[in-house]
Every structure is written in structure tokens, then in C-alpha cells.
Scaffold this motif. Structure first.
Motif, PDB file in Angstrom:
ATOM      1  N   CYS A 178       0.832  -1.201   0.000  1.00 42.33           N
ATOM      2  CA  CYS A 178       0.000   0.000   0.000  1.00 42.33           C
ATOM      3  C   CYS A 178       0.869   1.254   0.000  1.00 42.33           C
ATOM      4  N   LEU A 185      -9.920  -0.944   6.709  1.00 45.38           N
ATOM      5  CA  LEU A 185     -10.689  -1.738   5.755  1.00 45.38           C
ATOM      6  C   LEU A 185     -11.571  -0.855   4.881  1.00 45.38           C
ATOM      7  N   GLY A 195      -8.843  -1.611   1.627  1.00 44.31           N
ATOM      8  CA  GLY A 195     -10.027  -2.295   1.144  1.00 44.31           C
ATOM      9  C   GLY A 195     -10.031  -3.810   1.136  1.00 44.31           C
ATOM     10  N   GLN A 196      -8.961  -4.477   1.564  1.00 44.47           N
ATOM     11  CA  GLN A 196      -8.932  -5.937   1.632  1.00 44.47           C
ATOM     12  C   GLN A 196      -8.632  -6.344   3.077  1.00 44.47           C
ATOM     13  N   TYR A 197      -9.357  -7.333   3.556  1.00 45.70           N
ATOM     14  CA  TYR A 197      -9.258  -7.637   4.986  1.00 45.70           C
ATOM     15  C   TYR A 197      -7.864  -8.108   5.383  1.00 45.70           C
ATOM     16  N   GLN A 219      -4.947  -7.261   4.062  1.00 48.97           N
ATOM     17  CA  GLN A 219      -4.088  -6.079   4.153  1.00 48.97           C
ATOM     18  C   GLN A 219      -4.441  -5.243   5.373  1.00 48.97           C
TER      19      GLN A 219
END
Length: 427
Positions: free
Chosen positions: A102, A398, A404-406, A408
Motif C-alpha cells: 500500500c 478496511l 479495502g482488503q481484509y 491487508q
């Protein structure tokens, strides 16, 4: 008129002082107090501030203190420009998100959340001190993330307006390209802090002719180059996004760059060391050219204009006729798809009453969708900053479109807490 600057030991401060000196008729300061816990650095910056004012014949008095209560006592306005954890915390904000694929950035994404968690409690404590020592003072927040911090201040009932230099920087840039005076350029600047688009560039005021299409036709590649976006992308959008939109529009490309290039934090730390060495020179009595590379271009003009309008001194240089300025304030229906208590960055009529946003044009779903998404994240981020808790941090991460991905979000939560334990009292 007394103005206090909390975070007055910042290397930004000489930019601010230069504006106070040049624009003394707009904002007639009699006393400027620089407040900062770093005493040695504060005295270095304070000494240069006094020399700048003296050189330009400004009669105002500059004092310094490490005591917030003493510094804000009786102030008419208090400007916040602090960085909790300093550049060391920023360097971490820019590094650990990259481990999860990220963007590592100090005001958006996971790094921006870390900064918000560190900053909001400190700012609210300062604001309570202002309420006790200077109950009628306006608080001008330049502390990032400006949208979240300003929302925290407003929700706590403080007289506060948020300020960012993106709009005034673009106003000056467009005025130069058009060959007109900056005060003749009005921007239809809408969105959230660090998530805005210039929907129109108007000559003469809020109702003036929109010259954005011709501006893009004539100078699109040059503008795109400064935003570090491909010129065809800018042409397809037909508007000018904030340069922070690159983190969204070219996320993976930016992550790859960040993994291979020196971090912005390391560049700024080196620059700050050089600037502070310059500031120690007793012969220096003006802001050095190097300061322009530090960031915050035209910050002083925007701050002076805002303070002058809030304190009843008129629009001032850098503001539009009638006191219209781009600020961060409550939405109150300006963008109808957001809650009233969301904080938006929009043109507003500013005066002693505060900031009242101008009516907004309809926002294209391409932009409105992202604004709604990030505004919802900001609400969750503020909740985490105010109440703490690992689950609230996870929910905020999240919800962010750059995460946006659990999986991560879980990894980022662990890293955020590990790197910020000393700054989060609830841990």
C-alpha cells in the motif's frame, strides 16, 4: 492583535513570518507568539522571525514559549501547524504500509490514519487550553490530516476552520499561465482535503467566465506534468485533480516508485537540517530560497487572508472579493450526498461568523463516489482517534479505498499499532 502559532518551531514558520511582514495592512499584528516544546529549535526560528520583521519594518513583537497556556493567553487567533512524533514518525508512516503493498504517505491511506490517531488527541487538548485562555479566539488548523483534525475540532464545539495550501497554489499557477492577477482567479474547488478537483477556473469571481477548457487546451501537458499524471488522463477528466489524486489514480505505479526511491521523509529531514543551520546565521534576515522546496507554497498568503477575514479585516490578498476562500469546514448540505457534519474543502464566504460554503455545482459520480468513500473512512478514522481500540483501527483501514482488503487491513493494523505505541495512550 495577538496571534499564536502552535508548532512555531517548524521550518515552515519563516514562510508564515514573511507573509505577516508583507501583508501587515491586511493583518495588523501587534504580537506574535511562537509555541513549541523544542526549546532550542524554537529560539532558532524565533530569532529569524524577529530579524525578518525588523528588516521589513514591521512593528510587531515576536515572543517564544514552550508553555501552550501562556502562549495562547488572550490570543485573537491560534494557528496549529504541529507534527506529533516529528519527521521520525513520518518516516515510519511512509515505510510500513509499503510492506503490505500500500502507498506509504503521511496524509492518506494507512500512514494518514496513523498520523490522525497520533494527532487528534493532542490537538483537542490544545484546543481546550485555547478555550480556557482565549475563549473568543479562532483556531486555524494547518495540521494534517486537515479534514479529520478540523472535524474533531468542530465536533468538540471549537471555533475552527481548516486550511490547506493546495487551492492557493493552483490559483497562483493558473493565474501565471493565464497572465492575470491571482486575485482575479476563482476556483470551483470541491471535495475533501487532499481529495479535490478544480471543476472550473473563473475570471473575476465566483460567477465569472469559466476558462478551464481553454486552459487545459493550451497548457494541459504542463499541468499534467506537475501533477505527475499522463496528459491524456487529464484531457479525459476535463478537470484538474489535486496532485494527491495520483495516489488513487496510479496507486500501484506509486507503490513501485516508493519502494525504489528515497522517501519524502528522508528528503525533508535533510532539508530541515540544512534550513535550521541557515536559520542560525545571525546575518540571515529573510526566508531562504531553499524553503520553497520544503512545501507549503503560498501558505502565508492563505493564512493571512483567512485570519484577516475571521477577525473582521476583510478578504485580504489571496482571497476573492467578498471574502470567498477555499477552506475546510462543515458540509451543511454543500455536497448533498454527504452528512452535514462531514468536513469538506470548498469555496466559502469567510467572516467573523466563520465559513459558509458557497452552493456547489453537481459533482460528477466519478468524483462523488470517491469523495463519499473517503468521507466514510474519515468518520471511522475520527472514531478510532477519539475512542481507540484495535477493532476501530481495523475498520477504518478496511474502509479506505487504498486498502479495502481484509488481509491487508489486518497486517496494516498490526504494523500501525507496533510503530505508534508510544503515541497512543489507549495502548
Amino acid at each position: 492583535m495577538k496571534l499564536a502559532v502552535v508548532g512555531g518551531g517548524s521550518t515552515y514558520t519563516p514562510e508564515l513570518i514573511d507573509g505577516f511582514a508583507r501583508l501587515r495592512d491586511t493583518l495588523p499584528l501587534t504580537e506574535l507568539v511562537l509555541v513549541d516544546p523544542a526549546a532550542e529549535r524554537l529560539e532558532t526560528v524565533g530569532g529569524l522571525a524577529r530579524r525578518i520583521l525588523a528588516k521589513q519594518g514591521h512593528p510587531g513583537r515576536v515572543t517564544t514559549t514552550t508553555d501552550v497556556d501562556k502562549g495562547v493567553e488572550g490570543a485573537d487567533a491560534v494557528l496549529l501547524q504541529l507534527r506529533v512524533g516529528g519527521q521520525a514518525a513520518r518516516a515510519k508512516d511512509e515505510s510500513w504500509p509499503l510492506e503490505c503493498g500500500c502507498v506509504g504517505q503521511e496524509t492518506t491511506g494507512a500512514g494518514g490514519l496513523a498520523k490522525a490517531l497520533r494527532t487528534v488527541p493532542v490537538v483537542l487538548d490544545i484546543a481546550e487550553r485555547v478555550r480556557r485562555r482565549a475563549p473568543d479566539a479562532w483556531i486555524i488548523d494547518f495540521t494534517n490530516p486537515v479534514g479529520i483534525v478540523t472535524r474533531a475540532l468542530l465536533q468538540a464545539g471549537h471555533r475552527a476552520v481548516g486550511l490547506c495550501n493546495v487551492a492557493i497554489h493552483l490559483q497562483r499557477k493558473f493565474a501565471g499561465l493565464l497572465g492575470v492577477a491571482p486575485e482575479g482567479v476563482h476556483l470551483d474547488h470541491y471535495g475533501l482535503n487532499h481529495l479535490t478537483w478544480e471543476l472550473a477556473v473563473r475570471l473575476g469571481g465566483p460567477d465569472g467566465e469559466d476558462v478551464l477548457p481553454s486552459l487545459l487546451d493550451a497548457h494541459g501537458p504542463r499541468i499534467a506534468d506537475e501533477l505527475r499524471l499522463p496528459a491524456p488522463v487529464l484531457a479525459r477528466l476535463g478537470v484538474v485533480p489535486s496532485y494527491y489524486l495520483r495516489y488513487f489514480y496510479a496507486h500501484d505505479e506509486v507503490v513501485d516508485e516508493m519502494r525504489t526511491k528515497p522517501s519524502r521523509a528522508s528528503e525533508v529531514a535533510a532539508m530541515e537540517a540544512e534550513l535550521l543551520e541557515m536559520y542560525r546565521d545571525p546575518a540571515l534576515d529573510e526566508k531562504p530560497e531553499l524553503l520553497a522546496r520544503r512545501g507549503g507554497a503560498f501558505y502565508s498568503e492563505a493564512a493571512v487572508a483567512l485570519a484577516a477575514s475571521l477577525l473582521g479585516g476583510g478578504a485580504g490578498d489571496g482571497a476573492d472579493a467578498g471574502g470567498v476562500q477555499v477552506v475546510n469546514t462543515y458540509n451543511h448540505g454543500t455536497l448533498p450526498f454527504l452528512p452535514d457534519d462531514a468536513v469538506v474543502e470548498v469555496p466559502a464566504r469567510v467572516g467573523p461568523h466563520g465559513a459558509r460554503p458557497l452552493p456547489a455545482p453537481p459533482l460528477d459520480p466519478l468524483y462523488a463516489g470517491l469523495v463519499g468513500h473517503v468521507s466514510a473512512y474519515e468518520s471511522l478514522a475520527l472514531d478510532a482517534a477519539l475512542r481507540g481500540g484495535r477493532e476501530r483501527v481495523f475498520r477504518a483501514l478496511l474502509s479506505h479505498p487504498l486498502v479495502g482488503q481484509y488481509a491487508q487491513a489486518e497486517q496494516l493494523t498490526d504494523r500501525l499499532l507496533a510503530h505508534n505505541r508510544e503515541h497512543l495512550a489507549w495502548l
